[in-house]
Design a protein around this motif. Sequence first.
Motif, PDB file in Angstrom:
ATOM      1  N   ASP A 155       0.815  -1.216   0.000  1.00  0.00           N
ATOM      2  CA  ASP A 155       0.000   0.000   0.000  1.00  0.00           C
ATOM      3  C   ASP A 155       0.851   1.269   0.000  1.00  0.00           C
ATOM      4  O   ASP A 155       0.586   2.211   0.738  1.00  0.00           O
ATOM      5  N   ASN A 157       2.150   4.790  -1.562  1.00  0.00           N
ATOM      6  CA  ASN A 157       1.638   5.883  -2.380  1.00  0.00           C
ATOM      7  C   ASN A 157       2.460   6.000  -3.662  1.00  0.00           C
ATOM      8  O   ASN A 157       3.683   6.136  -3.611  1.00  0.00           O
ATOM      9  N   ARG A 222      -2.110   3.396  -5.111  1.00  0.00           N
ATOM     10  CA  ARG A 222      -1.221   2.592  -4.281  1.00  0.00           C
ATOM     11  C   ARG A 222      -0.645   1.393  -5.048  1.00  0.00           C
ATOM     12  O   ARG A 222      -1.251   0.905  -5.997  1.00  0.00           O
TER      13      ARG A 222
END
Length: 230
Positions: A155, A157, A222
């Motif tokens: 996850d 960015n 993500r």
Amino acid sequence: MDNWIDIWSRIRQLPNADPDLQFLIDADGFNSGAGKISEEAWSTYVRHAASLMKIQPDESLFEVGCGSGAFLYPFYRKGHQVSGIDYSPSLIGIANFVMPEMDFSIQEATHVDPTRRFDIVLANSVFQYFPTLEYAEEVLRLMWEKTNRMLVLLDLNDIQFADEALRIRKGSLSLGEYEKKYAGLEHLFYERDFAEKALKGKRFTINISNQQINNYGNNKFRYNVVIEKW
């Protein structure tokens, strides 16, 4: 003005009885807006991550930024040795409550002890809260030293979607309103080759994939990284 340490260190009450998985998911902040994840979607996500990690029944897991232990809890229930650190005393209190035989401690990510090794060392949806890329690189190198076999970042960015993610986060707020509400609560974004560059000179195989959590509003922004040592 709040910062991320203030936000995550707020007091959370321990449940009167053994909490269900949804309690842990909500405690870790996946309970509102684009970040909301149901127990069913979370369970599917953990199973998918387990397949990416090719985890074996006797392997141990260590999580940086483990929060309440929501990601590790399904592995604990299956008999895996799990452990983790987080800077939130209240979240670590929950993790120790639900997994009392395991070892969870209050600690900064840059204080990871690489001498006690685990088969899989991971971080789930936590690197966006780090203050700088240099800090993130230091954590990544410590995670590399701590793992016997695999390093996993989930996850993350994706920097190519940073502007779009910011627009959605800002919503209808004016620039002044946004800066007032989110001052000190910025998210860090990463190039997709961040981990490969940070571990330059190491020997590994790397797999990068888009995030795929059912009905998760952040999927587009993500990605996941799985690094296997040679």
